[in-house]
Design a protein around this motif. Structure first.
Motif, PDB file in Angstrom:
ATOM      1  N   GLN A   1      24.542  66.093  54.377  1.00 19.49           N
ATOM      2  CA  GLN A   1      24.878  66.979  53.340  1.00 19.49           C
ATOM      3  C   GLN A   1      24.798  68.288  53.663  1.00 19.49           C
ATOM      4  O   GLN A   1      23.909  68.568  54.600  1.00 19.49           O
ATOM      5  CB  GLN A   1      24.168  66.310  51.984  1.00 19.49           C
ATOM      6  N   MET A   2      25.459  69.135  53.048  1.00 26.17           N
ATOM      7  CA  MET A   2      25.045  70.700  53.264  1.00 26.17           C
ATOM      8  C   MET A   2      24.540  71.221  51.979  1.00 26.17           C
ATOM      9  O   MET A   2      25.282  71.133  50.918  1.00 26.17           O
ATOM     10  CB  MET A   2      26.681  71.200  53.705  1.00 26.17           C
ATOM     11  N   ASN A   3      23.895  71.909  52.200  1.00 23.47           N
ATOM     12  CA  ASN A   3      23.217  72.853  50.982  1.00 23.47           C
ATOM     13  C   ASN A   3      24.066  74.074  50.551  1.00 23.47           C
ATOM     14  O   ASN A   3      24.409  74.594  51.463  1.00 23.47           O
ATOM     15  CB  ASN A   3      21.620  73.314  51.365  1.00 23.47           C
ATOM     16  N   LEU A   4      24.750  73.927  49.513  1.00 25.62           N
ATOM     17  CA  LEU A   4      25.697  75.000  49.140  1.00 25.62           C
ATOM     18  C   LEU A   4      25.075  76.375  48.897  1.00 25.62           C
ATOM     19  O   LEU A   4      25.796  77.258  48.719  1.00 25.62           O
ATOM     20  CB  LEU A   4      26.512  74.649  47.907  1.00 25.62           C
ATOM     21  N   GLY A   5      23.739  76.378  48.809  1.00 21.06           N
ATOM     22  CA  GLY A   5      23.263  77.622  48.557  1.00 21.06           C
ATOM     23  C   GLY A   5      23.258  77.980  47.174  1.00 21.06           C
ATOM     24  O   GLY A   5      23.907  77.590  46.354  1.00 21.06           O
ATOM     25  N   GLY A   6      22.137  78.594  46.702  1.00 20.39           N
ATOM     26  CA  GLY A   6      22.167  79.063  45.283  1.00 20.39           C
ATOM     27  C   GLY A   6      21.278  80.495  45.410  1.00 20.39           C
ATOM     28  O   GLY A   6      21.131  81.218  46.525  1.00 20.39           O
ATOM     29  N   ILE A   7      20.715  80.613  44.398  1.00 20.37           N
ATOM     30  CA  ILE A   7      19.760  81.671  44.173  1.00 20.37           C
ATOM     31  C   ILE A   7      18.721  81.547  44.903  1.00 20.37           C
ATOM     32  O   ILE A   7      17.972  80.702  44.967  1.00 20.37           O
ATOM     33  CB  ILE A   7      19.304  81.927  42.589  1.00 20.37           C
ATOM     34  N   GLY A   8      18.688  82.494  45.929  1.00 23.42           N
ATOM     35  CA  GLY A   8      17.319  82.483  46.778  1.00 23.42           C
ATOM     36  C   GLY A   8      17.405  81.740  47.845  1.00 23.42           C
ATOM     37  O   GLY A   8      16.472  81.415  48.865  1.00 23.42           O
ATOM     38  N   SER A   9      18.621  80.714  48.122  1.00 24.21           N
ATOM     39  CA  SER A   9      18.471  80.004  49.378  1.00 24.21           C
ATOM     40  C   SER A   9      19.935  80.035  49.828  1.00 24.21           C
ATOM     41  O   SER A   9      20.923  80.118  49.207  1.00 24.21           O
ATOM     42  CB  SER A   9      18.288  78.534  48.753  1.00 24.21           C
ATOM     43  N   GLY A  10      19.793  80.183  51.178  1.00 24.62           N
ATOM     44  CA  GLY A  10      21.171  80.219  51.810  1.00 24.62           C
ATOM     45  C   GLY A  10      21.931  79.000  52.274  1.00 24.62           C
ATOM     46  O   GLY A  10      21.295  77.975  51.833  1.00 24.62           O
ATOM     47  N   GLN A  11      23.092  78.850  52.771  1.00 24.11           N
ATOM     48  CA  GLN A  11      23.756  77.773  53.219  1.00 24.11           C
ATOM     49  C   GLN A  11      23.052  77.337  54.478  1.00 24.11           C
ATOM     50  O   GLN A  11      22.751  78.106  55.168  1.00 24.11           O
ATOM     51  CB  GLN A  11      25.189  78.036  53.315  1.00 24.11           C
ATOM     52  N   ASP A  12      23.002  75.800  54.463  1.00 23.69           N
ATOM     53  CA  ASP A  12      22.599  75.272  55.887  1.00 23.69           C
ATOM     54  C   ASP A  12      23.687  75.728  56.812  1.00 23.69           C
ATOM     55  O   ASP A  12      25.003  75.661  56.660  1.00 23.69           O
ATOM     56  CB  ASP A  12      22.594  73.709  55.654  1.00 23.69           C
ATOM     57  N   PRO A  13      22.923  76.070  58.216  1.00 21.74           N
ATOM     58  CA  PRO A  13      24.119  76.257  59.144  1.00 21.74           C
ATOM     59  C   PRO A  13      24.672  74.921  59.783  1.00 21.74           C
ATOM     60  O   PRO A  13      24.101  73.653  59.231  1.00 21.74           O
ATOM     61  CB  PRO A  13      23.302  76.673  60.163  1.00 21.74           C
ATOM     62  N   PRO A  14      25.961  74.574  60.057  1.00 22.35           N
ATOM     63  CA  PRO A  14      26.364  73.341  60.688  1.00 22.35           C
ATOM     64  C   PRO A  14      25.514  72.685  61.486  1.00 22.35           C
ATOM     65  O   PRO A  14      24.867  73.381  62.519  1.00 22.35           O
ATOM     66  CB  PRO A  14      27.889  73.818  61.300  1.00 22.35           C
ATOM     67  N   PRO A  15      25.475  71.411  61.749  1.00 25.26           N
ATOM     68  CA  PRO A  15      24.316  70.650  62.555  1.00 25.26           C
ATOM     69  C   PRO A  15      24.760  70.922  64.032  1.00 25.26           C
ATOM     70  O   PRO A  15      24.113  70.933  64.915  1.00 25.26           O
ATOM     71  CB  PRO A  15      24.584  69.213  62.171  1.00 25.26           C
ATOM     72  N   ILE A  16      26.170  70.794  64.053  1.00 21.63           N
ATOM     73  CA  ILE A  16      26.781  71.033  65.611  1.00 21.63           C
ATOM     74  C   ILE A  16      27.813  72.165  65.346  1.00 21.63           C
ATOM     75  O   ILE A  16      28.435  72.053  64.240  1.00 21.63           O
ATOM     76  CB  ILE A  16      27.235  69.814  66.358  1.00 21.63           C
ATOM     77  N   PRO A  17      27.827  73.114  66.158  1.00 23.60           N
ATOM     78  CA  PRO A  17      29.223  74.063  66.171  1.00 23.60           C
ATOM     79  C   PRO A  17      30.529  73.403  66.115  1.00 23.60           C
ATOM     80  O   PRO A  17      30.539  72.371  66.486  1.00 23.60           O
ATOM     81  CB  PRO A  17      29.031  74.911  67.556  1.00 23.60           C
ATOM     82  N   GLY A  18      31.249  73.939  64.948  1.00 24.90           N
ATOM     83  CA  GLY A  18      32.378  73.359  64.986  1.00 24.90           C
ATOM     84  C   GLY A  18      32.744  72.473  64.102  1.00 24.90           C
ATOM     85  O   GLY A  18      33.807  71.882  63.715  1.00 24.90           O
ATOM     86  N   ALA A  19      31.533  71.945  63.391  1.00 26.40           N
ATOM     87  CA  ALA A  19      31.532  70.904  62.295  1.00 26.40           C
ATOM     88  C   ALA A  19      32.375  71.711  61.065  1.00 26.40           C
ATOM     89  O   ALA A  19      31.982  72.915  60.924  1.00 26.40           O
ATOM     90  CB  ALA A  19      30.280  70.541  61.705  1.00 26.40           C
ATOM     91  N   TYR A  20      33.020  71.002  60.280  1.00 26.29           N
ATOM     92  CA  TYR A  20      33.652  71.653  59.175  1.00 26.29           C
ATOM     93  C   TYR A  20      32.879  71.355  57.953  1.00 26.29           C
ATOM     94  O   TYR A  20      32.294  70.301  57.668  1.00 26.29           O
ATOM     95  CB  TYR A  20      34.921  70.882  58.867  1.00 26.29           C
ATOM     96  N   GLN A  21      32.802  72.359  56.969  1.00 25.89           N
ATOM     97  CA  GLN A  21      32.385  72.076  55.358  1.00 25.89           C
ATOM     98  C   GLN A  21      33.452  71.576  54.981  1.00 25.89           C
ATOM     99  O   GLN A  21      34.538  71.853  54.776  1.00 25.89           O
ATOM    100  CB  GLN A  21      32.204  73.340  54.788  1.00 25.89           C
TER     101      GLN A  21
END
Ligand SMILES: [Zn+2]
Ligand SMILES: [Zn+2]
Length: 383
Positions: free
Chosen positions: A59-79
């Motif tokens: 799962q990816m944290n979509l970010g909100g107030i005060g929190s950024g988005q999670d980076p991809p677990p491996i390069p090239g992974a799609y959101q």
């Protein structure tokens, strides 16, 4: 609230994902994703990371107030964005038992078998196939050499829920309403499950106690207050406890390691004799359903359990078994047993108390997640 029809298809909430592809002077392709939603229905969305082949990673944290988005677990992974149905809910499927239900954004317990897992583990087959289609579209968009916008149109998917449309779009999926929509009293979480009883998907609390306290017993008490047949009310109150015990014991058998002999005995047990039930639960699981009862309350409840058998099987007339088992010397053989408004209310109260004891003891063995429960308790109450 009007009764909701069971097993009704709930359309997707719609929305559009725009993939904007840019190719810079050096020939590097970059893309940006925008999720837009403009339909007048409830909608929620969560995101996952998936491999270009369509395999969901996390799962990816979509970010909100005060929190950024999670980076991809491996390069090239799609959101990948997964939109809710048009009631703002998501279909879920248990990888262990295969059961299907709907919940809000949060889900960590299967309502049916109780296993704890992540939102990713609970993706339905339809959602997984949607992720595959989505990744295929991304692959296609990223193969081109010119700037451009590509759209994954979930509005078309939402419209296609209309039964008249037989040709469903490639991305099509919808959810299915179930039989018991309930809001967990412990954590406030939404659940829509098959059948009546289960674990709350958010906090893992069994819903049996709230079903009993909020629906079954109040309806029996209404009948008592309306002067309905008190004998039938006593029978139904004891029967409600009987099936309540059955649900918890079934779960305990499945989830607590037991010797085969003990398991077999419990599987075949009937919960008609209060003393036997109480001794079994105490001896096997250290659950005391009679906690807080004084001896006269216990005698009364025990007697009502014996009487239930008479009301159910002997047309309400005392038989030899009843007189022998209960030791009731106030009635003669064949005498019709009588209840009063007091005895009917008293057994309803005793059932409530025993059920609360069993529920508490059960969750000492099968733990819930205290965090959503704590958050719910801290919410300001609307006046
Ligand atoms: Zn399950
Ligand atoms: Zn809950």
């Amino acid at each position: 609230m009007p009764e909701q029809p069971e097993f009704r298809e709930v359309a997707h909430s719609g929305g559009q994902l725009v993939i904007t592809v840019k190719v810079d002077a050096a020939g590097h392709r970059m893309y940006q994703l925008t999720w837009q939603h403009c339909r007048p229905v409830a909608a929620a969305v969560f995101a996952v990371y998936a491999l270009p082949q369509g395999l969901v990673l996390c799962q990816m944290n979509l970010g909100g107030i005060g929190s950024g988005q999670d980076p991809p677990p491996i390069p090239g992974a799609y959101q990948v964005f997964i939109g809710s149905d048009s009631e703002g809910k998501f279909g879920r499927q248990c990888p262990a038992c295969g059961g299907y239900w709907r919940s809000g954004l949060a889900a960590q317990f299967c309502p049916y078998c109780g296993i704890q897992a992540s939102v990713i583990d609970f993706l339905t087959m339809a959602q997984r196939s949607y992720v595959e289609q989505y990744c295929a579209k991304m692959n296609e968009a990223l193969r081109v050499d010119v700037d451009g916008e590509y759209v994954i149109d979930m509005d078309a998917v939402a419209d296609a829920a209309d039964a008249a449309i037989t040709e469903k779009p490639a991305f099509y999926y919808a959810e299915l309403s179930q039989q018991n929509r309930f809001t967990c009293k412990a954590c406030g979480g939404f659940n829509d499950i098959l059948g009546t009883f289960g674990y709350c998907t958010v906090c893992g609390t069994r819903n049996d106690l709230q079903e009993l306290s909020d629906k079954t017993l109040p309806s029996i008490r209404d009948r008592i207050n309306a002067g309905a047949q008190y004998e039938a009310c006593v029978r139904d109150a004891v029967a409600a406890f009987d099936s309540f015990v059955g649900q918890y014991v079934k779960q305990l058998i499945q989830r607590v390691p037991l010797t085969p002999a003990r398991k077999n005995r419990l599987e075949n047990a009937r919960f008609h004799n209060l003393q036997v039930v109480a001794a079994e639960l105490r001896g096997t699981f250290d659950i005391n359903i009679l906690e807080g009862f004084d001896p006269t309350d216990i005698d009364f409840a025990t007697l009502m359990f014996h009487r239930r058998h008479v009301y159910e099987h002997s047309g309400g007339e005392a038989d030899e078994k009843y007189i022998a088992d209960s030791g009731d010397s106030s009635v003669r053989l064949k005498q019709a047993l009588r209840e009063t408004v007091q005895s009917a209310h008293q057994i309803a109260g005793a059932v409530q108390k025993m059920a609360s004891n069993l529920h508490r003891g059960f969750h000492e063995i099968i733990p819930t997640d205290g965090r959503p429960i704590q958050r719910h308790r801290q919410l300001p109450r609307g006046g």
